[in-house]
Design a protein around this motif. Sequence first.
Motif, mmCIF file in Angstrom:
data_model
loop_
_atom_site.group_PDB
_atom_site.id
_atom_site.type_symbol
_atom_site.label_atom_id
_atom_site.label_comp_id
_atom_site.label_asym_id
_atom_site.label_seq_id
_atom_site.Cartn_x
_atom_site.Cartn_y
_atom_site.Cartn_z
ATOM 1 N N MET A 390 0.821 -1.225 0.000
ATOM 2 C CA MET A 390 0.000 0.000 0.000
ATOM 3 C C MET A 390 0.848 1.265 0.000
ATOM 4 S SD MET A 390 -2.721 -1.175 2.854
ATOM 5 C CE MET A 390 -3.572 -2.743 2.707
ATOM 6 N N TRP A 391 1.868 1.263 0.843
ATOM 7 C CA TRP A 391 2.699 2.468 0.950
ATOM 8 C C TRP A 391 3.836 2.475 -0.072
ATOM 9 C CZ3 TRP A 391 1.020 6.363 4.005
ATOM 10 C CH2 TRP A 391 -0.009 6.050 4.901
ATOM 11 N N GLY A 392 4.414 1.305 -0.340
ATOM 12 C CA GLY A 392 5.525 1.236 -1.285
ATOM 13 C C GLY A 392 5.092 1.306 -2.734
ATOM 14 N N VAL A 393 3.857 0.851 -3.024
ATOM 15 C CA VAL A 393 3.348 0.877 -4.396
ATOM 16 C C VAL A 393 2.277 1.960 -4.561
ATOM 17 C CG1 VAL A 393 2.200 -0.445 -6.222
ATOM 18 C CG2 VAL A 393 3.847 -1.581 -4.715
ATOM 19 N N SER A 394 1.172 1.844 -3.807
ATOM 20 C CA SER A 394 0.034 2.740 -4.013
ATOM 21 C C SER A 394 0.362 4.207 -3.724
ATOM 22 C CB SER A 394 -1.138 2.282 -3.140
ATOM 23 O OG SER A 394 -2.294 3.022 -3.437
ATOM 24 N N VAL A 395 0.875 4.497 -2.527
ATOM 25 C CA VAL A 395 1.141 5.887 -2.154
ATOM 26 C C VAL A 395 2.297 6.472 -2.958
ATOM 27 C CG1 VAL A 395 1.869 7.424 -0.294
ATOM 28 C CG2 VAL A 395 0.181 5.627 0.172
ATOM 29 N N VAL A 396 3.404 5.740 -2.995
ATOM 30 C CA VAL A 396 4.587 6.254 -3.695
ATOM 31 C C VAL A 396 4.301 6.468 -5.178
ATOM 32 C CG1 VAL A 396 6.942 5.729 -4.423
ATOM 33 C CG2 VAL A 396 6.246 5.286 -2.063
ATOM 34 N N LEU A 397 3.700 5.456 -5.824
ATOM 35 C CA LEU A 397 3.440 5.587 -7.263
ATOM 36 C C LEU A 397 2.318 6.578 -7.568
ATOM 37 C CD1 LEU A 397 3.876 1.957 -8.659
ATOM 38 C CD2 LEU A 397 5.512 3.842 -8.576
ATOM 39 N N SER A 398 1.389 6.772 -6.622
ATOM 40 C CA SER A 398 0.359 7.799 -6.832
ATOM 41 C C SER A 398 1.014 9.167 -6.978
ATOM 42 C CB SER A 398 -0.624 7.819 -5.652
ATOM 43 O OG SER A 398 -1.475 6.712 -5.685
ATOM 44 N N TYR A 399 2.005 9.420 -6.140
ATOM 45 C CA TYR A 399 2.715 10.696 -6.215
ATOM 46 C C TYR A 399 3.587 10.758 -7.476
ATOM 47 C CZ TYR A 399 5.646 14.682 -5.030
ATOM 48 O OH TYR A 399 6.307 15.889 -5.056
ATOM 49 N N VAL A 400 4.293 9.652 -7.749
ATOM 50 C CA VAL A 400 5.191 9.629 -8.919
ATOM 51 C C VAL A 400 4.397 9.761 -10.217
ATOM 52 C CG1 VAL A 400 6.808 8.219 -10.250
ATOM 53 C CG2 VAL A 400 6.984 8.304 -7.749
ATOM 54 N N PHE A 401 3.380 8.907 -10.389
ATOM 55 C CA PHE A 401 2.591 8.944 -11.614
ATOM 56 C C PHE A 401 1.759 10.233 -11.705
ATOM 57 C CE2 PHE A 401 2.191 4.001 -11.949
ATOM 58 C CZ PHE A 401 3.530 3.941 -12.296
ATOM 59 N N GLY A 402 1.071 10.552 -10.604
ATOM 60 C CA GLY A 402 0.121 11.663 -10.628
ATOM 61 C C GLY A 402 0.754 13.030 -10.651
ATOM 62 N N VAL A 403 1.843 13.212 -9.889
ATOM 63 C CA VAL A 403 2.447 14.541 -9.743
ATOM 64 C C VAL A 403 3.748 14.667 -10.543
ATOM 65 C CG1 VAL A 403 3.345 16.238 -8.109
ATOM 66 C CG2 VAL A 403 1.395 14.792 -7.461
ATOM 67 N N VAL A 404 4.699 13.772 -10.250
ATOM 68 C CA VAL A 404 6.026 13.879 -10.893
ATOM 69 C C VAL A 404 5.932 13.692 -12.404
ATOM 70 C CG1 VAL A 404 8.357 12.935 -10.996
ATOM 71 C CG2 VAL A 404 7.171 13.087 -8.784
ATOM 72 N N LEU A 405 5.216 12.655 -12.842
ATOM 73 C CA LEU A 405 5.108 12.385 -14.276
ATOM 74 C C LEU A 405 3.939 13.123 -14.925
ATOM 75 C CD1 LEU A 405 5.883 8.536 -14.362
ATOM 76 C CD2 LEU A 405 7.443 10.470 -14.702
ATOM 77 N N GLY A 406 3.162 13.833 -14.136
ATOM 78 C CA GLY A 406 2.091 14.666 -14.687
ATOM 79 C C GLY A 406 0.899 13.904 -15.221
ATOM 80 N N MET A 407 0.686 12.659 -14.772
ATOM 81 C CA MET A 407 -0.446 11.861 -15.269
ATOM 82 C C MET A 407 -1.742 12.214 -14.549
ATOM 83 S SD MET A 407 1.470 8.158 -15.582
ATOM 84 C CE MET A 407 0.011 7.299 -16.185
ATOM 85 N N GLY A 408 -1.641 12.998 -13.470
ATOM 86 C CA GLY A 408 -2.830 13.451 -12.766
ATOM 87 C C GLY A 408 -3.642 12.327 -12.138
ATOM 88 N N PHE A 409 -4.958 12.511 -12.172
ATOM 89 C CA PHE A 409 -5.895 11.591 -11.541
ATOM 90 C C PHE A 409 -5.789 10.178 -12.110
ATOM 91 C CE2 PHE A 409 -10.604 10.520 -10.849
ATOM 92 C CZ PHE A 409 -10.391 10.161 -9.520
ATOM 93 N N ILE A 410 -5.544 10.079 -13.402
ATOM 94 C CA ILE A 410 -5.411 8.769 -14.048
ATOM 95 C C ILE A 410 -4.205 8.022 -13.491
ATOM 96 C CG2 ILE A 410 -4.882 7.634 -16.248
ATOM 97 C CD1 ILE A 410 -6.556 9.861 -17.598
ATOM 98 N N GLY A 411 -3.115 8.727 -13.267
ATOM 99 C CA GLY A 411 -1.921 8.103 -12.702
ATOM 100 C C GLY A 411 -2.156 7.568 -11.302
ATOM 101 N N VAL A 412 -2.965 8.297 -10.517
ATOM 102 C CA VAL A 412 -3.291 7.850 -9.155
ATOM 103 C C VAL A 412 -4.054 6.536 -9.198
ATOM 104 C CG1 VAL A 412 -4.632 8.379 -7.087
ATOM 105 C CG2 VAL A 412 -3.260 10.167 -8.177
ATOM 106 N N TRP A 413 -5.044 6.436 -10.068
ATOM 107 C CA TRP A 413 -5.831 5.201 -10.142
ATOM 108 C C TRP A 413 -5.014 4.032 -10.680
ATOM 109 C CZ3 TRP A 413 -10.821 3.331 -9.127
ATOM 110 C CH2 TRP A 413 -11.607 4.195 -8.356
ATOM 111 N N LEU A 414 -4.089 4.311 -11.583
ATOM 112 C CA LEU A 414 -3.217 3.251 -12.081
ATOM 113 C C LEU A 414 -2.348 2.708 -10.951
ATOM 114 C CD1 LEU A 414 -2.088 1.600 -14.427
ATOM 115 C CD2 LEU A 414 -0.518 3.489 -14.918
ATOM 116 N N ALA A 415 -1.835 3.602 -10.122
ATOM 117 C CA ALA A 415 -1.013 3.186 -8.977
ATOM 118 C C ALA A 415 -1.820 2.332 -8.007
ATOM 119 C CB ALA A 415 -0.463 4.424 -8.260
ATOM 120 N N LYS A 416 -3.066 2.712 -7.757
ATOM 121 C CA LYS A 416 -3.932 1.942 -6.858
ATOM 122 C C LYS A 416 -4.200 0.551 -7.420
ATOM 123 C CE LYS A 416 -7.532 4.206 -5.191
ATOM 124 N NZ LYS A 416 -8.701 5.145 -5.192
#
Length: 447
Positions: A390-416
Amino acid sequence: MEKKTTLFKLTWPILIESFLFMLLGTVDIFMLSQFSDDAVGAVGIVNQVVGISGLVFSIITSGTSIICAQYLGANKSNEEKNRLVGAALQVNTLMGIIMSIIMYVFAKNLLVFMRMDNELMSDGIDYMKIVGGFVFLQAIVNTFSAILRAHGKTKTCMIVTIIMNVLNIGLNYVLIFGFGPIPSLGVAGAAISTTFSKFVAVIILGTVVFKTVVKEFKAKYLLAINRYEIRKILTIGIPSAGETISYNLACLVITRIINDMGKTVVTANSYISTITNYNYLFALAIAQGTAIMIGWKIGAGKKEEAYKLCLRSFGKGLIVSVTITLACVFGGKYILGYFTDNEAIIKIGITIFAIDIINEVGRSANLIIINSLRAAGDVRFPVAAGVFSMWGVSVVLSYVFGVVLGMGFIGVWLAKGLDEVVRGIMMYLRWRSKKWQKFSQIEKYQE
């Protein structure tokens, strides 16, 4: 109990109850959407915060459900079961009162922490003070429901949920929009109707518990401090609820990330989350029914039967959940159209529904196998694996995909979705290893 009850008889009332319980929240969202999109956004964020209280209560209800089911399988005495019920009610009611005080007094502080938009704040505080201020009712409802389910009385819980929905819908119509001399209360009206429905549920469930399943229950079981029973509940409940607590805390962090993406995304998340909750309803119902039967089988020493039952249930849950999700993908535009005419929200939603397929594949494994592991007494592994993913994949990748890579909301759901798959694989391998077979709580109590 076990010989007279099949998985189907346990599961279908749970399925309907779960559907109706989710409908309770959906009705609020749908009716409020006719009031304003801002009201929907505010309620969505508050529900995330209020949901944390449910995690606290799940510590007791998880332990109570597991031990109660194993007690039944092992034919424990009424005296032992009564002490268990008394201890569960003592602790959960106390926790509920504490959480109610916190949410009422610190309503604004909690919503500021969640980075709620200022335009949503007034509605959010109103909803938080009413629903959060009476959250102790949910603690009692959860405890009574756990006891009834462990005894196989899933139909009773279903009927009570039907009553809650009828009350909630009627009161929502009157209190949100106003009727005759009753003024329109908006968000506060939705909060009042939801809270009153839970109060009615407490009365009905309590009456059924004390008159049918906990025979010869006396006031002494509530007044005396049942240290031994409380210790047993916490020994199982704390690690058992740990995975759920970690999941919801991770979701809380992810919600903060989403809240920084703007009001449109916040509102879209409320609509999409409400709709996608229905995709895993069958998996949730069969997971709970399977857990009850596994508890009975473990209590009776039938570990190999428990092993096969979980795997069969997982196969059924996976097929149904993915099928429902595919239907949601193809009909997403029309489903969202019932809630909003905002094209930006609808466009985001259609993409998220497709990504949710990944989510449901992993979630089916997590719901069914984790509940089975808990019922068998293997409560620590799901926590350790869950925290890692949850923390190593979901939370970390939500930030990486959604914010760092600029994928936004879609990146957050992909991480989840990736998190659900990673955890699902770990849970499946754990069940196949059969290491859980050494964790029977009944055997420990007899030592």
